[in-house]
Design a protein around this motif. Sequence first.
Motif, PDB file in Angstrom:
ATOM      1  N   HIS A   1       0.590  -1.085  -0.143  1.00 25.60           N
ATOM      2  CA  HIS A   1      -0.052  -0.003   0.069  1.00 25.60           C
ATOM      3  C   HIS A   1       0.848   1.178   0.213  1.00 25.60           C
ATOM      4  N   LEU A   2       2.077   1.138  -0.128  1.00 30.03           N
ATOM      5  CA  LEU A   2       3.189   2.106  -0.371  1.00 30.03           C
ATOM      6  C   LEU A   2       2.742   3.094  -1.460  1.00 30.03           C
ATOM      7  N   PRO A   3       2.757   4.075  -1.444  1.00 30.98           N
ATOM      8  CA  PRO A   3       2.955   5.105  -2.830  1.00 30.98           C
ATOM      9  C   PRO A   3       4.141   4.820  -3.421  1.00 30.98           C
ATOM     10  N   MET A   4       4.115   4.983  -4.804  1.00 35.35           N
ATOM     11  CA  MET A   4       5.126   4.754  -5.711  1.00 35.35           C
ATOM     12  C   MET A   4       6.591   5.582  -5.358  1.00 35.35           C
ATOM     13  N   SER A   5       6.452   6.711  -4.681  1.00 38.21           N
ATOM     14  CA  SER A   5       7.709   7.350  -4.244  1.00 38.21           C
ATOM     15  C   SER A   5       8.289   6.698  -2.950  1.00 38.21           C
ATOM     16  N   LEU A   6       7.963   5.803  -2.259  1.00 35.40           N
ATOM     17  CA  LEU A   6       8.289   5.081  -1.536  1.00 35.40           C
ATOM     18  C   LEU A   6       8.993   3.573  -1.815  1.00 35.40           C
ATOM     19  N   LEU A   7       8.716   3.429  -2.839  1.00 33.23           N
ATOM     20  CA  LEU A   7       9.133   2.172  -3.475  1.00 33.23           C
ATOM     21  C   LEU A   7      10.346   2.241  -4.293  1.00 33.23           C
ATOM     22  N   PRO A   8      11.059   1.248  -4.455  1.00 30.41           N
ATOM     23  CA  PRO A   8      12.451   1.350  -5.453  1.00 30.41           C
ATOM     24  C   PRO A   8      12.266   2.423  -6.401  1.00 30.41           C
ATOM     25  N   PRO A   9      13.120   3.282  -6.779  1.00 33.03           N
ATOM     26  CA  PRO A   9      12.823   4.293  -7.782  1.00 33.03           C
ATOM     27  C   PRO A   9      12.887   3.692  -9.292  1.00 33.03           C
ATOM     28  N   ASN A  10      13.804   2.398  -9.380  1.00 35.72           N
ATOM     29  CA  ASN A  10      13.785   1.615 -10.578  1.00 35.72           C
ATOM     30  C   ASN A  10      12.718   0.705 -10.806  1.00 35.72           C
ATOM     31  N   LEU A  11      11.482   0.772  -9.905  1.00 34.05           N
ATOM     32  CA  LEU A  11      10.813  -0.348 -10.073  1.00 34.05           C
ATOM     33  C   LEU A  11      10.078  -0.913 -11.334  1.00 34.05           C
ATOM     34  N   LEU A  12       9.716   0.154 -12.090  1.00 29.86           N
ATOM     35  CA  LEU A  12       8.984   0.050 -13.382  1.00 29.86           C
ATOM     36  C   LEU A  12      10.281  -0.291 -14.754  1.00 29.86           C
ATOM     37  N   ASP A  13      11.623  -0.268 -14.279  1.00 29.49           N
ATOM     38  CA  ASP A  13      12.342  -0.495 -15.229  1.00 29.49           C
ATOM     39  C   ASP A  13      12.382  -1.928 -15.633  1.00 29.49           C
ATOM     40  N   SER A  14      12.079  -2.805 -14.743  1.00 30.06           N
ATOM     41  CA  SER A  14      12.223  -4.337 -15.303  1.00 30.06           C
ATOM     42  C   SER A  14      10.704  -4.985 -14.595  1.00 30.06           C
ATOM     43  N   THR A  15      10.101  -4.321 -13.488  1.00 26.80           N
ATOM     44  CA  THR A  15       9.131  -4.992 -13.038  1.00 26.80           C
ATOM     45  C   THR A  15       7.701  -4.585 -13.427  1.00 26.80           C
ATOM     46  N   LYS A  16       6.766  -5.444 -13.305  1.00 29.32           N
ATOM     47  CA  LYS A  16       5.445  -5.274 -13.768  1.00 29.32           C
ATOM     48  C   LYS A  16       4.665  -4.994 -12.413  1.00 29.32           C
ATOM     49  N   VAL A  17       4.029  -3.739 -12.448  1.00 29.61           N
ATOM     50  CA  VAL A  17       2.983  -3.270 -11.235  1.00 29.61           C
ATOM     51  C   VAL A  17       1.488  -2.932 -11.706  1.00 29.61           C
ATOM     52  N   VAL A  18       0.787  -3.815 -11.042  1.00 28.79           N
ATOM     53  CA  VAL A  18      -0.694  -3.562 -11.385  1.00 28.79           C
ATOM     54  C   VAL A  18      -1.059  -2.654 -10.103  1.00 28.79           C
ATOM     55  N   TYR A  19      -1.469  -1.457 -10.526  1.00 26.94           N
ATOM     56  CA  TYR A  19      -2.187  -0.619  -9.635  1.00 26.94           C
ATOM     57  C   TYR A  19      -3.618  -0.450  -9.766  1.00 26.94           C
TER      58      TYR A  19
END
Length: 340
Positions: A154-172
């Motif tokens: 439930h963390l916002p995107m800014s508190l997750l790894p900054p490179n999250l979307l470089d390689s990882t899929k996110v369903v929000y």
Amino acid sequence: MSSNKFPYDIRPIEESEQQILSKHFHERYKYIQIGPKNYFMISNYGNDAANIYNMPLRPDDIFVASFPRSGTTWTQELVWLLASDLDYSKAAQIPLQARYIFLEFSMFLSKELLEDVKKENVGKEEQLEILDYLAIPGSQLAAQSPSPRFLKTHLPMSLLPPNLLDSTKVVYVARDPRDVAVSFYFLNRLYKLTNYIGDFKSFWGFFVKDMVNWAPFFDHLKEAWQLRNHPNMLFLFYEELSKDLPSTVQRVANFLGKTITSEQLTTLCSHLSIENFKNNPSINQDELKTLGMLSEKESFIRKGKSGGWRDYFDEDMTREAQLWIDNNLQDTDMRFPTVQ
């Protein structure tokens, strides 16, 4: 405090606010605010904040992210089944909580609280195993888990790894804040970890003042909305799932690169129907209920209804909510789907 490992300052909330919250929620918790947007969290989150922010990612990781009570559990089951080739038997055998790493959940489970729960459940060692698992910091759980990893946050995107979307899929997944507030109110009553003892009107006051965990609501959604066109981000609305589940399931399948037949789609939608979902022991956290950590009066999966907030808001609250929503949508083109 802030460091190179974690770029945001973490500070305790005002003592006057802490005293008010201690009268309505579990008195054991202390609260903090993080960064310029003042994200609101239980203080134990600070112990793992930098580790989560810097956690190593894997290309086959799948994150399900949301503000709480926005359809997270529904989306988790949908994503897991599609990514796991519709293995319903495994889904039935392993609770959803064990199939996903809930990154920040350990913030609720201090050593003192764990000791109290264990004292109350002597002789239930097997049931207590899930609690020991949930108490492990999320970054540590993630590091020791085999691939593919399914991660919930439930963390916002800014508190997750900054490179999250470089390689990882996110369903929000996002949902009308009025329905979120109602559902979050019932969740805070359900969980003895939070132990909310006030009425809904008081809870709504905390909600709009950003004094509930993971708030502020709109900043949370806007951060994800701004990334919605990234090829590794799928932004869903709960109302879309509710109104046209088959089409939304197909969108998720396409996003995950999975082919699904019309017959499989029908079966999956039946499995995900609210009536079946409410009666699914793998979903409803029955293992925590046996430990006395969930109230017997409420259930984890409630009505799953869009627009149900109208049953809980009086005229003043309805006006206040509309003004609050309108003010927060002024600087964005994000709009919640209309519900009849």
